[in-house]
Design a protein around this motif. Sequence first.
Motif, PDB file in Angstrom:
ATOM      1  N   GLY A 277      -8.278   1.723   7.267  1.00 26.41           N
ATOM      2  CA  GLY A 277      -8.030   0.516   8.045  1.00 26.41           C
ATOM      3  C   GLY A 277      -7.773   0.739   9.509  1.00 26.41           C
ATOM      4  O   GLY A 277      -7.136  -0.101  10.162  1.00 26.41           O
ATOM      5  N   ASN A 278      -8.259   1.841  10.069  1.00 31.04           N
ATOM      6  CA  ASN A 278      -8.051   2.141  11.485  1.00 31.04           C
ATOM      7  C   ASN A 278      -9.221   1.569  12.276  1.00 31.04           C
ATOM      8  O   ASN A 278     -10.282   2.192  12.392  1.00 31.04           O
ATOM      9  N   GLU A 279      -9.017   0.378  12.820  1.00 31.60           N
ATOM     10  CA  GLU A 279     -10.093  -0.303  13.533  1.00 31.60           C
ATOM     11  C   GLU A 279     -10.446   0.390  14.843  1.00 31.60           C
ATOM     12  O   GLU A 279     -11.617   0.454  15.230  1.00 31.60           O
ATOM     13  N   GLY A 280      -9.449   0.914  15.550  1.00 31.03           N
ATOM     14  CA  GLY A 280      -9.732   1.630  16.789  1.00 31.03           C
ATOM     15  C   GLY A 280     -10.559   2.883  16.550  1.00 31.03           C
ATOM     16  O   GLY A 280     -11.477   3.200  17.314  1.00 31.03           O
ATOM     17  N   MET A 281     -10.255   3.606  15.475  1.00 29.99           N
ATOM     18  CA  MET A 281     -11.022   4.794  15.128  1.00 29.99           C
ATOM     19  C   MET A 281     -12.450   4.424  14.759  1.00 29.99           C
ATOM     20  O   MET A 281     -13.406   5.089  15.179  1.00 29.99           O
ATOM     21  N   HIS A 322     -11.707  -6.072   5.902  1.00 33.55           N
ATOM     22  CA  HIS A 322     -12.918  -6.862   6.130  1.00 33.55           C
ATOM     23  C   HIS A 322     -13.349  -6.839   7.590  1.00 33.55           C
ATOM     24  O   HIS A 322     -14.546  -6.968   7.880  1.00 33.55           O
ATOM     25  N   ARG A 323     -12.414  -6.717   8.504  1.00 31.12           N
ATOM     26  CA  ARG A 323     -12.799  -6.689   9.909  1.00 31.12           C
ATOM     27  C   ARG A 323     -13.562  -5.396  10.234  1.00 31.12           C
ATOM     28  O   ARG A 323     -14.496  -5.411  11.039  1.00 31.12           O
ATOM     29  N   ILE A 324     -13.172  -4.282   9.609  1.00 31.80           N
ATOM     30  CA  ILE A 324     -13.920  -3.044   9.826  1.00 31.80           C
ATOM     31  C   ILE A 324     -15.306  -3.154   9.210  1.00 31.80           C
ATOM     32  O   ILE A 324     -16.295  -2.664   9.781  1.00 31.80           O
ATOM     33  N   LYS A 325     -15.410  -3.791   8.058  1.00 31.52           N
ATOM     34  CA  LYS A 325     -16.728  -3.987   7.463  1.00 31.52           C
ATOM     35  C   LYS A 325     -17.623  -4.813   8.375  1.00 31.52           C
ATOM     36  O   LYS A 325     -18.821  -4.515   8.534  1.00 31.52           O
ATOM     37  N   SER A 326     -17.056  -5.824   9.023  1.00 32.13           N
ATOM     38  CA  SER A 326     -17.848  -6.627   9.953  1.00 32.13           C
ATOM     39  C   SER A 326     -18.281  -5.810  11.161  1.00 32.13           C
ATOM     40  O   SER A 326     -19.379  -5.982  11.690  1.00 32.13           O
ATOM     41  N   MET A 327     -17.408  -4.902  11.615  1.00 30.32           N
ATOM     42  CA  MET A 327     -17.771  -4.031  12.728  1.00 30.32           C
ATOM     43  C   MET A 327     -18.922  -3.098  12.352  1.00 30.32           C
ATOM     44  O   MET A 327     -19.813  -2.824  13.168  1.00 30.32           O
ATOM     45  N   ILE A 328     -18.930  -2.619  11.116  1.00 29.65           N
ATOM     46  CA  ILE A 328     -19.962  -1.670  10.692  1.00 29.65           C
ATOM     47  C   ILE A 328     -21.286  -2.372  10.441  1.00 29.65           C
ATOM     48  O   ILE A 328     -22.348  -1.924  10.884  1.00 29.65           O
ATOM     49  N   GLN A 339      -7.063 -10.765  19.791  1.00 31.34           N
ATOM     50  CA  GLN A 339      -6.346  -9.947  18.822  1.00 31.34           C
ATOM     51  C   GLN A 339      -6.642  -8.473  19.054  1.00 31.34           C
ATOM     52  O   GLN A 339      -7.801  -8.074  19.152  1.00 31.34           O
ATOM     53  N   PRO A 340      -5.630  -7.640  19.163  1.00 31.64           N
ATOM     54  CA  PRO A 340      -5.863  -6.205  19.399  1.00 31.64           C
ATOM     55  C   PRO A 340      -6.364  -5.514  18.139  1.00 31.64           C
ATOM     56  O   PRO A 340      -6.177  -5.989  17.016  1.00 31.64           O
ATOM     57  N   LEU A 341      -6.993  -4.374  18.346  1.00 27.15           N
ATOM     58  CA  LEU A 341      -7.461  -3.570  17.231  1.00 27.15           C
ATOM     59  C   LEU A 341      -6.307  -2.787  16.612  1.00 27.15           C
ATOM     60  O   LEU A 341      -5.387  -2.352  17.308  1.00 27.15           O
ATOM     61  N   VAL A 342      -6.366  -2.616  15.320  1.00 27.28           N
ATOM     62  CA  VAL A 342      -5.387  -1.781  14.627  1.00 27.28           C
ATOM     63  C   VAL A 342      -5.761  -0.318  14.876  1.00 27.28           C
ATOM     64  O   VAL A 342      -6.853   0.120  14.539  1.00 27.28           O
ATOM     65  N   LYS A 343      -4.826   0.430  15.472  1.00 29.24           N
ATOM     66  CA  LYS A 343      -5.117   1.809  15.878  1.00 29.24           C
ATOM     67  C   LYS A 343      -4.320   2.830  15.088  1.00 29.24           C
ATOM     68  O   LYS A 343      -4.181   3.973  15.514  1.00 29.24           O
ATOM     69  N   VAL A 344      -3.815   2.453  13.955  1.00 26.84           N
ATOM     70  CA  VAL A 344      -3.078   3.374  13.086  1.00 26.84           C
ATOM     71  C   VAL A 344      -3.634   3.254  11.673  1.00 26.84           C
ATOM     72  O   VAL A 344      -4.288   2.268  11.326  1.00 26.84           O
ATOM     73  N   ASN A 345      -3.374   4.277  10.864  1.00 30.79           N
ATOM     74  CA  ASN A 345      -3.809   4.251   9.465  1.00 30.79           C
ATOM     75  C   ASN A 345      -2.844   3.458   8.618  1.00 30.79           C
ATOM     76  O   ASN A 345      -1.627   3.544   8.793  1.00 30.79           O
ATOM     77  N   SER A 346      -3.415   2.720   7.696  1.00 34.07           N
ATOM     78  CA  SER A 346      -2.591   1.948   6.761  1.00 34.07           C
ATOM     79  C   SER A 346      -2.311   2.716   5.478  1.00 34.07           C
ATOM     80  O   SER A 346      -1.542   2.252   4.641  1.00 34.07           O
TER      81      SER A 346
END
Length: 351
Positions: A277-281, A322-328, A339-346
């Motif tokens: 779930g690291n969107e920034g990565m 789901h937001r990372i899936k949309s990015m991919i 909304q900022p990107l999540v930059k840490v691991n969940s």
Amino acid sequence: PSFAFSMSLTSHAARRHLMRCCPPAVVLPPDTPPAPPCHPSGNAAGDTDVAGELALAIHSPVEEGHGKRKRGDDDGGSASRGDAAAAMEVETYAGATMLPSLPDDVLACIFRQIGNPKTLAVLSSCVCKTWRHSLAASGAWSMLCAEAGRTPRRPRKPWRELYLDNLRRRREQVDGDHELLMLRATMDPRKAKGNEDVGAMRRDRPRRLRKMLAALGRELDVNYRSVTYGRRSMLGVAARLGSLGCAKELLRAPWCAATNVADVEGWTPLMEAAFRGNEGMAAALLAAGARDEGFEGSRDFGKGQVVGPHTASAWAEYRGNHRIKSMITGEPSTRTSTQPLVKVNSTPFSI
């Protein structure tokens, strides 16, 4: 690359195929210019790629009738050939320069550019009997041993074996330095007893990581796949740890780490970011050229529960990111521009 690949055919079937498709000895055209002298750095004068030229010579067409075999050759071997066929072969070789008869300094440049001990080990036993005897007894091996600083007065082994042993030891030393680098970069600083040179990737310290990478110098392979971490690259470990600063440092010049290096489970850095779930990565990896298609990985969650194999987008959907899936995939996302990107691991590193 084609020269190194053709020399790496070691299986019995590959050798028979090579003997059928290629001439029994590599022949350079009669009008081939002489090879330029070699510099101590290993490159020929004028930046000439000797291995590339020989690769073209290996795969270049030869005269008609060269390398052809008769039906009785398998039973009687070369001794059963007629005098006319032997004379034709001698006439075909007339005016040509065979690869084993090249000067020792040119052969030393070829061996130096190949560099892989496994490839060099099979080089003199892969093509034909002429190569085995000529290349194994070449004076290029003693020249390479002298460059490496190993010139015994009375060698107990052939020069070829001495150079290959030294090359293997050097390769093992370089691999050990990379393993130590990975361990020091991922070590918990609390267990290092005040040592500040460890834990660069654990604490996400890109400047400290840059210093550690520069310490290896020219021997550095930023895409080295660590044995300790399941053949993950340094970028893959950074994505697994969630060290976004270190990942960006590895992606920029002069390191330019590869984004699609998979580990033994088939996982790429993009899969790690999608799974955790690291969107920034994920955004940094996608901007550097990470791909979703063609890579699938599975994961064992313990007690026989194995999930996968899935692609990065499938892992993002599996974990609810789901937001990372949309990015991919490029699909419309529910995330707004504010909304900022999540930059840490969940998820923790251990999963």
